[in-house]
Enzyme design. Structure first.
Site, PDB file in Angstrom:
ATOM      1  N   HIS A   1       1.188  -8.573  -4.132  1.00 22.22           N
ATOM      2  CA  HIS A   1       0.056  -7.784  -4.617  1.00 22.22           C
ATOM      3  C   HIS A   1      -0.300  -8.252  -6.023  1.00 22.22           C
ATOM      4  CE1 HIS A   1       1.144  -4.057  -1.936  1.00 22.22           C
ATOM      5  NE2 HIS A   1       1.163  -5.198  -1.248  1.00 22.22           N
TER       6      HIS A   1
ATOM      7  N   GLU B   1      -1.195  -6.562  -8.674  1.00 20.19           N
ATOM      8  CA  GLU B   1      -0.626  -5.718  -9.723  1.00 20.19           C
ATOM      9  C   GLU B   1       0.840  -6.071  -9.970  1.00 20.19           C
ATOM     10  OE1 GLU B   1      -3.719  -3.702  -7.254  1.00 20.19           O
ATOM     11  OE2 GLU B   1      -1.752  -4.515  -6.770  1.00 20.19           O
TER      12      GLU B   1
ATOM     13  N   CYS C   1      -0.125   0.742  -5.415  1.00 19.04           N
ATOM     14  CA  CYS C   1       0.810   1.298  -4.439  1.00 19.04           C
ATOM     15  C   CYS C   1       2.096   1.667  -5.189  1.00 19.04           C
ATOM     16  CB  CYS C   1       1.089   0.280  -3.337  1.00 19.04           C
ATOM     17  SG  CYS C   1       2.144  -1.104  -3.850  1.00 19.04           S
TER      18      CYS C   1
ATOM     19  N   CYS D   1       3.874  -1.396  -6.804  1.00 15.47           N
ATOM     20  CA  CYS D   1       3.180  -1.920  -7.981  1.00 15.47           C
ATOM     21  C   CYS D   1       3.224  -0.941  -9.143  1.00 15.47           C
ATOM     22  CB  CYS D   1       1.747  -2.286  -7.617  1.00 15.47           C
ATOM     23  SG  CYS D   1       1.648  -3.655  -6.436  1.00 15.47           S
TER      24      CYS D   1
END
Length: 159
Positions: A55, A57, A85, A88
């Site tokens: 991801h 992030e 999420c 993250c």
């Protein structure tokens, strides 16, 4: 109220989400901006390669730990197309990053996926503030939600 500078960086994060979608990946993008306003790092989702932790992030959090001082991390802002999420969020908190500004919320994404009959993610969607207490968080941003929803709909074949 977000400034025009905030909106410019947030629109860039959504542009990165669209680039991600066009590359065959899930539509998420993020931009890291220093306390002085310089773009330090940007990335998009890269989970299509088989690693579900790729991801943007999470990439930002990892990148900063070896390149940005703790004080600079705390002063930085992460702009992202979708609320972090839990994975993250935790990485953001452990890295000591500052403010988060997101275009669409996790709750919005969950409701869209339910509407489209998409099975839930393997991890419970929790607001950033439940993972990182006291973090400065702004979002969702109404003027960008429709665009983010459209990107998600295209990814899930619901457009």
């Amino acid at each position: 109220m977000l400034s025009e500078t905030d909106m410019r960086h947030l629109r860039r994060a959504v542009d990165l989400a669209e680039e991600s979608l066009e590359a065959g990946d899930e539509p998420f993008g993020s931009v890291l901006v220093s306390g002085e306003g310089a773009v330090l790092f940007e990335d998009r989702n890269r989970v299509a390669g088989g690693d579900p932790t790729q991801h943007p992030e999470f990439a930002i959090a990892r990148w900063t730990t070896t390149r940005v001082s703790p004080g600079e991390r705390a002063a930085a802002t992460v702009y992202t197309s979708g609320e972090h999420c839990p994975m993250c969020s935790a990485a953001h908190g452990w890295a000591g990053l500052g403010r988060i500004v997101y275009a669409s919320s996790s709750a919005q994404l969950v409701s869209w996926l339910e509407e489209w009959g998409v099975p839930p993610a393997p991890v419970r969607p929790l607001p950033v503030g439940e993972i990182v207490p006291g973090i400065a968080v702004e979002g969702p941003v109404d003027s960008l939600v429709t665009r983010v929803r459209s990107l998600q709909a295209r990814f899930h074949g619901r457009d």
